[in-house]
Write a protein that holds these residues in place. Sequence first.
Motif, short mmCIF file in Angstrom:
data_model
loop_
_atom_site.label_atom_id
_atom_site.label_comp_id
_atom_site.label_asym_id
_atom_site.label_seq_id
_atom_site.Cartn_x
_atom_site.Cartn_y
_atom_site.Cartn_z
N THR A 172 8.69 42.67 24.91
CA THR A 172 7.99 43.33 23.81
C THR A 172 7.57 44.75 24.19
OG1 THR A 172 7.16 41.20 23.03
CG2 THR A 172 6.01 43.16 22.26
N GLY A 181 10.50 46.85 24.24
CA GLY A 181 10.95 47.04 22.87
C GLY A 181 10.22 48.19 22.19
N TYR A 182 8.90 48.24 22.36
CA TYR A 182 8.14 49.34 21.80
C TYR A 182 8.56 50.68 22.42
CZ TYR A 182 4.88 46.47 19.12
OH TYR A 182 4.32 45.63 18.19
N ASP A 185 11.88 51.64 20.88
CA ASP A 185 11.68 52.12 19.50
C ASP A 185 11.14 53.55 19.50
OD1 ASP A 185 12.64 49.87 18.32
OD2 ASP A 185 10.72 49.07 17.66
N ASP A 187 10.26 47.72 8.46
CA ASP A 187 11.03 47.95 9.68
C ASP A 187 10.54 47.08 10.82
OD1 ASP A 187 13.09 49.49 11.05
OD2 ASP A 187 11.45 50.35 12.19
N PHE A 188 9.23 46.80 10.89
CA PHE A 188 8.70 46.02 12.00
C PHE A 188 9.22 44.59 12.00
CE2 PHE A 188 5.52 43.26 13.98
CZ PHE A 188 5.46 43.84 15.25
N GLU A 189 9.62 44.09 10.81
CA GLU A 189 10.13 42.73 10.73
C GLU A 189 11.40 42.55 11.55
OE1 GLU A 189 10.57 41.82 6.63
OE2 GLU A 189 8.42 41.83 6.22
N ASN A 190 12.10 43.65 11.80
CA ASN A 190 13.33 43.57 12.56
C ASN A 190 13.11 43.85 14.05
OD1 ASN A 190 14.95 43.12 10.27
ND2 ASN A 190 14.90 45.28 9.78
N PHE A 191 11.84 43.94 14.47
CA PHE A 191 11.55 44.25 15.87
C PHE A 191 12.18 43.23 16.81
CE2 PHE A 191 9.03 43.84 19.72
CZ PHE A 191 8.94 45.15 20.16
N TYR A 192 12.00 41.96 16.50
CA TYR A 192 12.54 40.89 17.35
C TYR A 192 14.06 40.98 17.41
CZ TYR A 192 13.53 36.23 19.17
OH TYR A 192 14.00 35.19 19.93
N ARG A 226 15.99 43.63 16.89
CA ARG A 226 16.44 44.82 17.59
C ARG A 226 16.33 44.69 19.10
NH1 ARG A 226 13.06 47.38 13.88
NH2 ARG A 226 11.54 47.82 15.53
N ASN A 227 15.23 44.17 19.55
CA ASN A 227 14.89 44.32 20.97
C ASN A 227 15.00 43.04 21.79
OD1 ASN A 227 14.01 47.18 20.89
ND2 ASN A 227 12.52 46.36 19.43
#
Length: 526
Positions: free
Chosen positions: A46, A49-50, A53, A81-86, A88-89
């Motif tokens: 996580t 991931g940040y 991003d 966009d944050f819903e796709n964080f998992y 994406r990363n």
Amino acid sequence: GIGCKEVRMQEKTCNGGLYGRPFIESFEETPMLLAVLTYMGYGILTVFGYLRDFLREWKIEKCHIAREREEQRDFVPLYQDFENFYTRNLYMRIRDGWNRPICSVPGAKMDLVERVSHDYNWTFSYTGRAVKDVVNMGSYNYLGFAENAGPCTNAAAAVTLKCGVGVCSTRQEMGNLDRHEELEKLTARFLGVEAAMAFGMGFATNSMNIPALTGKGCLILSDELNHASLVLGARLSGSTIRVFKHNNMQSLEKLLRDAIVHGQPRTHRPWKKILILVEGIYSMEGSIVRLPEILALKKKYKAYLYLDEAHSIGALGANGRGVLDYFGLDPSDVDIMMGTFTKSFGAAGGYIGGRKELIDYLRCHSHSAVYATSMSAPVVEQIITSMKCIMGEDGTTIGKKRIRQLAENTTYFRTRLQELGFIIYGNKDSPVIPMMLYLPAKIGAFVREMLKRNIGVVVVGFPATPIIESRARFCISAAHTKETLDMALAAISEVGDVLRVKYSQPRVPDARRRPFDETTYDGWED
């Protein structure tokens, strides 16, 4: 292994005379060390991931993700966009473990289309080659009817020449074939109910029929591990939904008692109807529903029962007729019997069986029945032929042998995995066998290492499972030979040693059991 530890095992045996056989399920608690390491792993992913991003936002790292167009920057965002964080990363790092295209029949062995990625799984390109004879440990081909030769295939080919592939209409218009009528009569006879109805899609059988059965003022009691199709159907119905703990009869009875005592919120009027939703085999846990106890509660509190046998029909019971056959119960005790043709029958679609009044009602009120195109003729013929084979109406004992072979393969594979030191979940008779991996990094590594050894497996992680319970899931088939299973077990053991996913102490085989190195395996001795 990780040494000595405290574990919690749930082992249910004969309960109050309701069970005619021992009912044994095991779910080992996640060891504390593994839980801590798993949370740390997700935490590190996580944080990075940040960071990535941030680099993408400032164009330092190339951005592969879908974004709103510049001319739409002042619009309300179409998606968050944050819903796709998992995705994406985290998911993108191990995406090569899923969605692999196959180019053969998904039988005991299959061919996979070879693909490579040059941008860390954002896109794939195909080499034009195929990975041949991969042992298939992931398909729901429980009785081995997913095949391109034999009586089922011949019958489907013959009816294709006669009726074509597409029906191009609904059942209520010009899409009702004589084969549909025969299929429904055969299904009702197979289930032991008054009538049955077939649908073109298993998911829609649940999601479109539950809203036709319940509505506002009704209460649905749903097992917490129910499939997404049951959850969607319950939500679309507009009924009040309350969730009980998985296979926990105390939790279910408390909800039933409270529902009757207190009634509907605010008005306290009695509920119009109470519907219990359960599955036969839970596909992520390998667990079998405690049906005798649920039926006892249903009768005691005068509720209705909706039983989803997607994974259990054909795969359980001496006659392959699901959990009712497995427990020796009367089909008339279940109000709505649902199942799919997509697994044990090697075809597609679903069914609902029950009283004739119920089926007549659904023919008029089910959206899936009224608006959906009816089942393709060759698919119907595949189901009819395979079902007759299971019932023995084809004049052979092939169906009986496959049912017995599936049970023997299941016992053999589960026992060997436990003896090798792996933690597995579920009921001892379930052909769905989850093997725990826990750590997120081991999900992708396990599936890649297994494929290098020509074994195709399915791995499952968060959010499909709890965050600390990632797993590999093996689906056993009657088409698997002992040699095939031994090949898979050898690969699993080797990869388990490399990745250190053997979390239990290896179990010593019982001296009363037959040795595993026999030429043929025909079940355990009592």
